[in-house]
Design a protein around this motif. Structure first.
Motif, PDB file in Angstrom:
ATOM      1  N   LYS A  82       0.828  -1.198   0.000  1.00 50.67           N
ATOM      2  CA  LYS A  82       0.000   0.000   0.000  1.00 50.67           C
ATOM      3  C   LYS A  82       0.868   1.256   0.000  1.00 50.67           C
ATOM      4  N   GLY A  83       0.397   2.266  -0.717  1.00 57.10           N
ATOM      5  CA  GLY A  83       1.122   3.519  -0.781  1.00 57.10           C
ATOM      6  C   GLY A  83       2.257   3.523  -1.775  1.00 57.10           C
ATOM      7  N   THR A  84       2.421   2.401  -2.505  1.00 60.61           N
ATOM      8  CA  THR A  84       3.482   2.309  -3.508  1.00 60.61           C
ATOM      9  C   THR A  84       2.904   2.538  -4.888  1.00 60.61           C
ATOM     10  N   GLN A  85       3.481   3.453  -5.624  1.00 60.75           N
ATOM     11  CA  GLN A  85       3.008   3.757  -6.973  1.00 60.75           C
ATOM     12  C   GLN A  85       3.472   2.697  -7.965  1.00 60.75           C
ATOM     13  N   ALA A  86       4.686   2.186  -7.781  1.00 64.11           N
ATOM     14  CA  ALA A  86       5.258   1.237  -8.732  1.00 64.11           C
ATOM     15  C   ALA A  86       4.442  -0.054  -8.753  1.00 64.11           C
ATOM     16  N   LYS A  87       4.304  -0.622  -9.952  1.00 64.60           N
ATOM     17  CA  LYS A  87       3.575  -1.872 -10.114  1.00 64.60           C
ATOM     18  C   LYS A  87       4.531  -2.979 -10.541  1.00 64.60           C
ATOM     19  N   PHE A  88       4.524  -4.060  -9.773  1.00 59.12           N
ATOM     20  CA  PHE A  88       5.321  -5.218 -10.111  1.00 59.12           C
ATOM     21  C   PHE A  88       4.537  -6.095 -11.094  1.00 59.12           C
ATOM     22  N   SER A  89       5.259  -6.961 -11.791  1.00 64.11           N
ATOM     23  CA  SER A  89       4.653  -7.852 -12.785  1.00 64.11           C
ATOM     24  C   SER A  89       4.666  -9.279 -12.261  1.00 64.11           C
ATOM     25  N   TYR A  90       3.504  -9.921 -12.268  1.00 63.63           N
ATOM     26  CA  TYR A  90       3.372 -11.273 -11.737  1.00 63.63           C
ATOM     27  C   TYR A  90       2.966 -12.222 -12.864  1.00 63.63           C
ATOM     28  N   PRO A  91       3.704 -13.303 -13.060  1.00 65.11           N
ATOM     29  CA  PRO A  91       3.410 -14.209 -14.181  1.00 65.11           C
ATOM     30  C   PRO A  91       2.120 -14.980 -13.953  1.00 65.11           C
ATOM     31  N   THR A  92       1.282 -15.048 -14.957  1.00 61.85           N
ATOM     32  CA  THR A  92       0.021 -15.768 -14.863  1.00 61.85           C
ATOM     33  C   THR A  92       0.246 -17.280 -15.018  1.00 61.85           C
ATOM     34  N   GLU A 151      -4.670 -23.371  -8.652  1.00 54.08           N
ATOM     35  CA  GLU A 151      -4.757 -22.997  -7.247  1.00 54.08           C
ATOM     36  C   GLU A 151      -3.374 -22.883  -6.619  1.00 54.08           C
ATOM     37  N   GLU A 152      -2.488 -23.790  -6.956  1.00 57.70           N
ATOM     38  CA  GLU A 152      -1.117 -23.733  -6.427  1.00 57.70           C
ATOM     39  C   GLU A 152      -0.375 -22.502  -6.935  1.00 57.70           C
ATOM     40  N   TRP A 153      -0.586 -22.182  -8.205  1.00 56.71           N
ATOM     41  CA  TRP A 153       0.066 -20.996  -8.771  1.00 56.71           C
ATOM     42  C   TRP A 153      -0.496 -19.717  -8.138  1.00 56.71           C
ATOM     43  N   ALA A 154      -1.791 -19.685  -7.911  1.00 59.59           N
ATOM     44  CA  ALA A 154      -2.430 -18.531  -7.277  1.00 59.59           C
ATOM     45  C   ALA A 154      -1.929 -18.343  -5.852  1.00 59.59           C
ATOM     46  N   ALA A 155      -1.664 -19.454  -5.162  1.00 60.24           N
ATOM     47  CA  ALA A 155      -1.137 -19.361  -3.797  1.00 60.24           C
ATOM     48  C   ALA A 155       0.294 -18.824  -3.801  1.00 60.24           C
ATOM     49  N   LYS A 156       1.032 -19.146  -4.843  1.00 61.23           N
ATOM     50  CA  LYS A 156       2.407 -18.671  -4.950  1.00 61.23           C
ATOM     51  C   LYS A 156       2.455 -17.185  -5.264  1.00 61.23           C
ATOM     52  N   PRO A 176      -0.256 -14.478  -4.886  1.00 58.46           N
ATOM     53  CA  PRO A 176      -1.605 -13.997  -4.512  1.00 58.46           C
ATOM     54  C   PRO A 176      -1.943 -12.645  -5.132  1.00 58.46           C
ATOM     55  N   GLU A 177      -0.933 -11.916  -5.578  1.00 57.44           N
ATOM     56  CA  GLU A 177      -1.182 -10.611  -6.195  1.00 57.44           C
ATOM     57  C   GLU A 177      -1.970 -10.749  -7.506  1.00 57.44           C
ATOM     58  N   LEU A 178      -1.922 -11.914  -8.134  1.00 55.78           N
ATOM     59  CA  LEU A 178      -2.683 -12.129  -9.367  1.00 55.78           C
ATOM     60  C   LEU A 178      -4.177 -11.950  -9.105  1.00 55.78           C
ATOM     61  N   ALA A 179      -4.664 -12.523  -8.029  1.00 60.03           N
ATOM     62  CA  ALA A 179      -6.081 -12.398  -7.686  1.00 60.03           C
ATOM     63  C   ALA A 179      -6.433 -10.965  -7.321  1.00 60.03           C
ATOM     64  N   LYS A 180      -5.520 -10.285  -6.635  1.00 59.77           N
ATOM     65  CA  LYS A 180      -5.770  -8.894  -6.263  1.00 59.77           C
ATOM     66  C   LYS A 180      -5.870  -8.017  -7.516  1.00 59.77           C
ATOM     67  N   ALA A 181      -4.993  -8.265  -8.489  1.00 62.74           N
ATOM     68  CA  ALA A 181      -5.043  -7.498  -9.733  1.00 62.74           C
ATOM     69  C   ALA A 181      -6.333  -7.768 -10.489  1.00 62.74           C
TER      70      ALA A 181
END
Length: 370
Positions: free
Chosen positions: A77-87, A330-335, A337-342
């Motif tokens: 939170k409060g961070t402008q930069a966006k990281f990239s998460y592999p789907t 499900e295993e990848w999503a657990a690894k 979790p930012e994917l679900a948030k995005a």
């Protein structure tokens, strides 16, 4: 109900490619880096990590996201930069034990093209100019000015802000550079033959140059796609059907061929070719069936079409998901979790909201023109 409004199908993103069409090796290299370090695109030494110039790093980041191979989310939170998460899709396709990490099969390019210009809730297109060109443009032959006018009209109707016209022109130039079989050479232009030859998507033969040096024009090709595997086409049909229903149901072949957002428009194929592909796949998949009533042919499915789509696609690549230690969704999503948030953030974004475009085109091109 067709996806006729651009804002419902695509997020606001223009000229993020820095004039570069996707090149051989970019997507695999991007995936391998962000799998190890989700901040790789933002690193000070990113050009060294990726082995390309700074503008190309920006382009690789955009294309990875546009092909739905990454999702972006702020790590805190409060961070402008966006990281990239592999789907999970990127893991399935591009990992060393994935379906086709180096994109050696033309079917993989068709698949990526579908991911680029397809849209469903939580996974909208990040290429509105591409979506408009393939799904909403009312012509098959066009000039840059023609397509720019159509995209501009849909943008003005669909979003609460508009990009500079030059940004839309850059997108149209990139579309022709990405898909056209040939184009006029312009000295000093990013649309040089070197760039054209470097882009693998030209092999799809979706677009061809039909103009003259004095009047450049392009035309979408059509007809039998000998390089489009039946399973990839069937996957796209089921994936499209899943946009409207995630349970047993049916969808007419006419919709699969003609609706904005459909595989027929994305691949420029007609009903008969879709029917032939579906008949071939249905013969080996009892949960799929082609029916006909009152002269209308339909694809019926007895289970979730999204799951069926992946069964068909996985079979095309010798069942990647059955390989040892391959992660489930499900295993990848657990690894990651930012994917679900995005995804949740995208679902909460209004169709007309253009605030997603925080990285403005002007910012991206400031360094290039400095």
């Amino acid at each position: 109900m067709s996806d006729s409004r651009l804002g419902e199908a695509a997020l606001f993103a223009f000229a993020r490619h820095e004039t570069f069409a996707p090149r051989f090796g970019w997507l695999h290299k991007a995936y391998m880096q962000v799998k190890r370090d989700q901040g790789a695109f933002l690193a000070a030494d990113a050009p060294v990590l990726f082995g390309v110039g700074k503008n190309m790093v920006n382009a690789m980041r955009y294309w990875s996201r546009a092909f739905k191979l990454t999702r972006e989310h702020s790590p805190s939170k409060g961070t402008q930069a966006k990281f990239s998460y592999p789907t999970w899709e990127a893991r399935w396709l591009l990992d060393e034990d994935g379906a086709d990490p180096y994109l050696e099969e033309t079917g993989s390019l068709w698949l990526l093209h579908w991911w680029l210009v397809s849209s469903r809730p939580g996974a909208k297109s990040h290429a509105p100019a591409w979506y408009t060109a393939f799904h909403l443009a009312p012509f098959s032959r066009f000039t840059t000015a023609d397509m720019t006018q159509v995209v501009t009209r849909h943008v003005n109707f669909s979003y609460d802000k508009s990009p500079e016209e030059a940004s839309i022109v850059r997108d149209i130039d990139c579309i022709t550079k990405m898909y056209a079989r040939s184009a006029p050479e312009k000295a000093g232009s990013p649309g040089s033959y070197e760039d054209l030859l470097a882009c693998p998507f030209r092999d799809l033969d979706l677009l061809t140059f039909v103009g003259t040096r004095g009047k450049p024009e392009w035309q979408f090709t059509s007809g039998h796609r000998t390089s489009l595997p039946a399973r990839v086409l069937a996957y796209a049909c089921l994936d499209y059907a899943a946009k409207f229903s995630r349970q047993a149901n049916s969808i007419s072949v006419a919709r699969l061929a003609n609706e904005p957002g459909s595989p027929g428009r994305a691949f420029r194929v007609r009903e008969n070719e879709i029917v032939m592909a579906l008949q071939k796949i249905a013969a080996d998949h009892p949960q799929l069936n082609l029916t006909e009533a009152v002269g209308q042919r339909s694809l019926a499915f007895t289970a979730d079409p999204f799951e069926l789509a992946w069964e068909v696609l996985d079979e095309q690549y010798d069942f990647v998901t059955r390989r040892p230690e391959f992660p489930t969704r499900e295993e990848w999503a657990a690894k990651f979790p930012e994917l679900a948030k995005a995804e949740q953030k995208e679902l909460a974004t209004k169709a007309t909201d253009a605030t997603e475009a925080a990285d403005t085109t002007e910012m991206l091109f400031a360094e290039e023109t400095a």
